[in-house]
Design a protein around this motif. Structure first.
Motif, PDB file in Angstrom:
ATOM      1  N   PRO A  48       0.799  -1.230   0.000  1.00 32.44           N
ATOM      2  CA  PRO A  48       0.000   0.000   0.000  1.00 32.44           C
ATOM      3  C   PRO A  48       0.830   1.278   0.000  1.00 32.44           C
ATOM      4  O   PRO A  48       0.335   2.338  -0.385  1.00 32.44           O
ATOM      5  CB  PRO A  48      -0.817  -0.121   1.298  1.00 32.44           C
ATOM      6  N   PHE A  49       2.086   1.192   0.447  1.00 39.61           N
ATOM      7  CA  PHE A  49       2.952   2.368   0.478  1.00 39.61           C
ATOM      8  C   PHE A  49       3.766   2.513  -0.808  1.00 39.61           C
ATOM      9  O   PHE A  49       4.543   3.449  -0.939  1.00 39.61           O
ATOM     10  CB  PHE A  49       3.900   2.288   1.678  1.00 39.61           C
ATOM     11  N   LEU A  50       3.588   1.575  -1.729  1.00 38.60           N
ATOM     12  CA  LEU A  50       4.401   1.587  -2.943  1.00 38.60           C
ATOM     13  C   LEU A  50       4.178   2.853  -3.754  1.00 38.60           C
ATOM     14  O   LEU A  50       5.144   3.468  -4.240  1.00 38.60           O
ATOM     15  CB  LEU A  50       4.083   0.348  -3.789  1.00 38.60           C
ATOM     16  N   SER A  51       2.912   3.261  -3.907  1.00 43.52           N
ATOM     17  CA  SER A  51       2.637   4.457  -4.710  1.00 43.52           C
ATOM     18  C   SER A  51       3.243   5.700  -4.064  1.00 43.52           C
ATOM     19  O   SER A  51       3.786   6.569  -4.756  1.00 43.52           O
ATOM     20  CB  SER A  51       1.125   4.630  -4.895  1.00 43.52           C
ATOM     21  N   ILE A  52       3.173   5.783  -2.733  1.00 43.57           N
ATOM     22  CA  ILE A  52       3.769   6.923  -2.026  1.00 43.57           C
ATOM     23  C   ILE A  52       5.282   6.900  -2.178  1.00 43.57           C
ATOM     24  O   ILE A  52       5.921   7.934  -2.413  1.00 43.57           O
ATOM     25  CB  ILE A  52       3.361   6.897  -0.540  1.00 43.57           C
ATOM     26  N   ARG A 108       7.501   9.863  -3.744  1.00 41.22           N
ATOM     27  CA  ARG A 108       8.362  10.589  -2.805  1.00 41.22           C
ATOM     28  C   ARG A 108       9.840  10.314  -3.038  1.00 41.22           C
ATOM     29  O   ARG A 108      10.664  11.244  -3.035  1.00 41.22           O
ATOM     30  CB  ARG A 108       7.975  10.225  -1.370  1.00 41.22           C
ATOM     31  N   SER A 109      10.209   9.045  -3.221  1.00 38.08           N
ATOM     32  CA  SER A 109      11.618   8.675  -3.259  1.00 38.08           C
ATOM     33  C   SER A 109      12.160   8.441  -4.666  1.00 38.08           C
ATOM     34  O   SER A 109      13.352   8.610  -4.903  1.00 38.08           O
ATOM     35  CB  SER A 109      11.853   7.408  -2.415  1.00 38.08           C
ATOM     36  N   MET A 110      11.297   8.038  -5.592  1.00 39.53           N
ATOM     37  CA  MET A 110      11.754   7.739  -6.946  1.00 39.53           C
ATOM     38  C   MET A 110      11.422   8.842  -7.939  1.00 39.53           C
ATOM     39  O   MET A 110      11.840   8.786  -9.089  1.00 39.53           O
ATOM     40  CB  MET A 110      11.129   6.419  -7.430  1.00 39.53           C
ATOM     41  N   GLY A 111      10.658   9.846  -7.505  1.00 43.48           N
ATOM     42  CA  GLY A 111      10.330  10.964  -8.383  1.00 43.48           C
ATOM     43  C   GLY A 111       9.359  10.624  -9.491  1.00 43.48           C
ATOM     44  O   GLY A 111       9.317  11.310 -10.512  1.00 43.48           O
ATOM     45  N   ALA A 112       8.558   9.582  -9.304  1.00 43.54           N
ATOM     46  CA  ALA A 112       7.597   9.181 -10.331  1.00 43.54           C
ATOM     47  C   ALA A 112       6.414  10.142 -10.367  1.00 43.54           C
ATOM     48  O   ALA A 112       6.037  10.734  -9.344  1.00 43.54           O
ATOM     49  CB  ALA A 112       7.095   7.762 -10.056  1.00 43.54           C
ATOM     50  N   THR A 113       5.805  10.303 -11.544  1.00 44.21           N
ATOM     51  CA  THR A 113       4.595  11.108 -11.673  1.00 44.21           C
ATOM     52  C   THR A 113       3.396  10.255 -11.249  1.00 44.21           C
ATOM     53  O   THR A 113       3.490   9.019 -11.191  1.00 44.21           O
ATOM     54  CB  THR A 113       4.397  11.571 -13.119  1.00 44.21           C
ATOM     55  N   PRO A 114       2.244  10.886 -10.970  1.00 40.64           N
ATOM     56  CA  PRO A 114       1.054  10.095 -10.638  1.00 40.64           C
ATOM     57  C   PRO A 114       0.673   9.104 -11.731  1.00 40.64           C
ATOM     58  O   PRO A 114       0.246   7.982 -11.435  1.00 40.64           O
ATOM     59  CB  PRO A 114      -0.033  11.167 -10.450  1.00 40.64           C
ATOM     60  N   LYS A 157      15.228   1.344  -9.898  1.00 44.79           N
ATOM     61  CA  LYS A 157      14.702   1.986 -11.091  1.00 44.79           C
ATOM     62  C   LYS A 157      13.196   1.750 -11.161  1.00 44.79           C
ATOM     63  O   LYS A 157      12.703   0.711 -10.705  1.00 44.79           O
ATOM     64  CB  LYS A 157      15.355   1.418 -12.359  1.00 44.79           C
ATOM     65  N   ILE A 158      12.489   2.722 -11.733  1.00 46.49           N
ATOM     66  CA  ILE A 158      11.033   2.586 -11.827  1.00 46.49           C
ATOM     67  C   ILE A 158      10.655   1.361 -12.648  1.00 46.49           C
ATOM     68  O   ILE A 158       9.709   0.645 -12.311  1.00 46.49           O
ATOM     69  CB  ILE A 158      10.414   3.870 -12.420  1.00 46.49           C
ATOM     70  N   TRP A 159      11.404   1.078 -13.714  1.00 45.81           N
ATOM     71  CA  TRP A 159      11.063  -0.068 -14.565  1.00 45.81           C
ATOM     72  C   TRP A 159      11.239  -1.392 -13.816  1.00 45.81           C
ATOM     73  O   TRP A 159      10.537  -2.368 -14.082  1.00 45.81           O
ATOM     74  CB  TRP A 159      11.867  -0.057 -15.857  1.00 45.81           C
ATOM     75  N   ILE A 160      12.175  -1.423 -12.856  1.00 47.37           N
ATOM     76  CA  ILE A 160      12.349  -2.643 -12.062  1.00 47.37           C
ATOM     77  C   ILE A 160      11.134  -2.851 -11.158  1.00 47.37           C
ATOM     78  O   ILE A 160      10.649  -3.985 -11.010  1.00 47.37           O
ATOM     79  CB  ILE A 160      13.647  -2.573 -11.225  1.00 47.37           C
ATOM     80  N   PHE A 161      10.632  -1.771 -10.571  1.00 50.83           N
ATOM     81  CA  PHE A 161       9.407  -1.878  -9.773  1.00 50.83           C
ATOM     82  C   PHE A 161       8.247  -2.367 -10.637  1.00 50.83           C
ATOM     83  O   PHE A 161       7.405  -3.148 -10.190  1.00 50.83           O
ATOM     84  CB  PHE A 161       9.065  -0.525  -9.149  1.00 50.83           C
ATOM     85  N   PHE A 162       8.215  -1.890 -11.888  1.00 52.07           N
ATOM     86  CA  PHE A 162       7.172  -2.319 -12.818  1.00 52.07           C
ATOM     87  C   PHE A 162       7.245  -3.835 -13.036  1.00 52.07           C
ATOM     88  O   PHE A 162       6.233  -4.544 -12.961  1.00 52.07           O
ATOM     89  CB  PHE A 162       7.332  -1.575 -14.148  1.00 52.07           C
ATOM     90  N   GLY A 167       9.102   2.814   8.173  1.00 57.42           N
ATOM     91  CA  GLY A 167       9.343   3.783   7.111  1.00 57.42           C
ATOM     92  C   GLY A 167       9.155   3.241   5.718  1.00 57.42           C
ATOM     93  O   GLY A 167       9.972   3.487   4.818  1.00 57.42           O
ATOM     94  N   ALA A 168       8.062   2.497   5.504  1.00 58.02           N
ATOM     95  CA  ALA A 168       7.819   1.874   4.200  1.00 58.02           C
ATOM     96  C   ALA A 168       7.613   2.896   3.090  1.00 58.02           C
ATOM     97  O   ALA A 168       7.834   2.596   1.917  1.00 58.02           O
ATOM     98  CB  ALA A 168       6.600   0.954   4.287  1.00 58.02           C
ATOM     99  N   SER A 169       7.175   4.107   3.450  1.00 58.11           N
ATOM    100  CA  SER A 169       6.922   5.119   2.423  1.00 58.11           C
ATOM    101  C   SER A 169       8.207   5.776   1.922  1.00 58.11           C
ATOM    102  O   SER A 169       8.190   6.487   0.926  1.00 58.11           O
ATOM    103  CB  SER A 169       5.974   6.200   2.971  1.00 58.11           C
ATOM    104  N   SER A 170       9.329   5.545   2.615  1.00 55.76           N
ATOM    105  CA  SER A 170      10.590   6.153   2.206  1.00 55.76           C
ATOM    106  C   SER A 170      11.722   5.140   2.052  1.00 55.76           C
ATOM    107  O   SER A 170      12.838   5.500   1.721  1.00 55.76           O
ATOM    108  CB  SER A 170      11.011   7.222   3.227  1.00 55.76           C
ATOM    109  N   SER A 171      11.455   3.868   2.309  1.00 50.94           N
ATOM    110  CA  SER A 171      12.471   2.827   2.169  1.00 50.94           C
ATOM    111  C   SER A 171      11.817   1.557   1.635  1.00 50.94           C
ATOM    112  O   SER A 171      10.725   1.193   2.067  1.00 50.94           O
ATOM    113  CB  SER A 171      13.147   2.540   3.515  1.00 50.94           C
TER     114      SER A 171
END
Length: 416
Positions: free
Chosen positions: A31-35, A39-45, A98-103, A159-163
């Motif tokens: 649930p904290f992944l989107s945050i 916050r930490s990866m600079g992704a857009t909504p 990287k964002i693509w790795i999260f994808f 600190g799941a929203s930042s780590s």
């Protein structure tokens, strides 16, 4: 109640208890992944919405095959593969940069869930007496929500929203869950095996045709897609909105509280609502739940204080319980015994709603801006309520189906 509890198989208890720990691990991280991405990866909504949505997208297309293949090769093998995959996926999340790795990792997460969930539910249906199935499925549902009570609070503390290191904990939890399943299947080795003697085993295309040709089932499935569309905004759109809104300085902390409140309310109201819902035809509580969920989404866009948001969560949660508390029993009731896994897998197509939720919410937030919250959440609420007419048609279809079955049974009794 005690008599039914005694009839629950030890393997069922392993799945139920394992669900508590598994959902705790998931709820303290996913649930904290989107945050975290914003916050930490600079992704857009919009980027965040795509990453979050891919899990459900994979689930839509893999769920049917995951359920079907468990009918063919056995529940045990599918559960072991899914659990092992989850361990690797959460470890991958922990080291992603990287964002693509999260994808990619979230896509694999969806694949694991799409195989594990229908298979575990089919196994519970296999080994549980008919009179105890409602209890077992609701114990599993309660286990999910007990995990969701604990998970967000733990996630906030670590600190799941930042780590993303919290995913290592999730990997360890699922590794332990897998070991417990290995031990139970070793003890009850005859369970979870493929039914090699089923003479009328359908192929994948035949199973798809059999499930999609059931009108009542398909109407329920379409209605549930819209229910999932509304339900999916809680973990995705609402989380992004509370992180981005300048009116909520402690949005992340509030969101954690709302997640835990959601689960606490589920545990509080589940038993009385299940007893109430049992008095009605199965589709009617789902319709009521759909309307509650849609209404709560409209209200979320109108309020920006924690107490009023908590009221919205209570309304949302009542809708959630009414919607989901009897769906597994309903699917089991519709399914043909030899295709139980296929039906539970086919029902996974309702996750198409969960695919659309973060995409729709993310694009609305980016396109209209958080200042237009009332308009955004009104759109989300109204699109959710579209499911109600389909569910009502399913209700009428089920009545006709049961009437035909009763007439056929009556003719059979007379002729014999």
């Amino acid at each position: 109640m005690n008599e039914h509890l005694k009839k629950i198989h030890p393997l069922s208890w392993t799945i139920i208890i394992g669900t508590i720990f598994g959902r705790t691990a998931i709820s303290m991280s996913i649930p904290f992944l989107s945050i975290y991405l914003i916050r930490s990866m600079g992704a857009t909504p919009a980027e965040t919405g795509v990453v979050v949505a891919v899990s459900s997208l994979i689930g839509v297309f893999a769920s049917f095959y995951g359920g079907y293949i468990s009918d063919v090769i056995g529940r045990k093998k599918v559960l072991f593969i899914a659990i092992s995959g989850w361990v690797l996926v959460f470890a991958g999340f922990a080291f992603a940069n990287k964002i693509w790795i999260f994808f990619v990792m979230n896509a694999l997460n969806g694949l694991c869930r799409a195989t594990f969930e229908p298979t575990s539910r089919a196994l519970l249906a296999d080994i549980t007496p008919k009179e105890s199935k409602l209890l077992v499925f609701n114990l599993r549902y309660a286990a999910i929500n007990l995990g969701v009570v604990i998970g967000p609070l733990l996630g906030l503390q670590v600190g799941a929203s930042s780590s993303n290191r919290v995913f290592l904990i999730a990997a360890a939890v699922y590794a332990c869950y897998g070991i417990c399943l290995v031990l139970q299947f070793w003890r009850y080795h005859e369970l979870g095996q493929a039914n090699k003697h089923h003479e009328q085993r359908l192929g994948l295309a035949g199973a798809l045709k059999a499930t999609s040709g059931n009108r009542t089932f398909m109407l329920v499935l379409i209605g549930m897609i819209f229910c999932l569309l509304g339900y999916g905004h809680f973990d995705s759109t609402l989380a992004q909105y509370m992180e981005m809104s300048p009116r909520m300085e402690e949005g992340v902390k509030w969101f954690s509280y709302l997640l835990s409140l959601n689960a606490v309310v589920v545990l509080t109201v589940q038993y009385p609502l299940v007893r109430l819902a049992a008095r009605f035809a199965p589709a009617l509580p789902i319709i009521a739940g759909n309307l509650f969920t849609g209404t709560s989404l409209v209200l979320f866009g109108m309020f920006d204080t924690l107490p009023l948001l908590m009221v919205c969560v209570v309304i949302f949660t009542i809708g959630e319980v009414l919607t989901f508390t009897a769906t597994d029993v309903l699917v089991d009731r519709i399914a043909e015994p030899g295709l139980r896994g296929a039906y539970f897998g086919m029902f996974g197509f309702n996750n198409f709603g969960a695919v659309l939720a973060p995409l729709l919410g993310g694009f609305l937030l980016e396109g209209l801006g958080v200042a237009s919250s009332q308009l955004i959440f009104a759109i989300l609420g109204l699109t959710t309520i579209i499911g109600a007419p389909f569910l009502f048609m399913a209700h009428r279809s089920l009545q006709q189906l049961e009437q035909r079955r009763a007439e056929q049974e009556g003719k059979h009794i007379v002729s014999s």
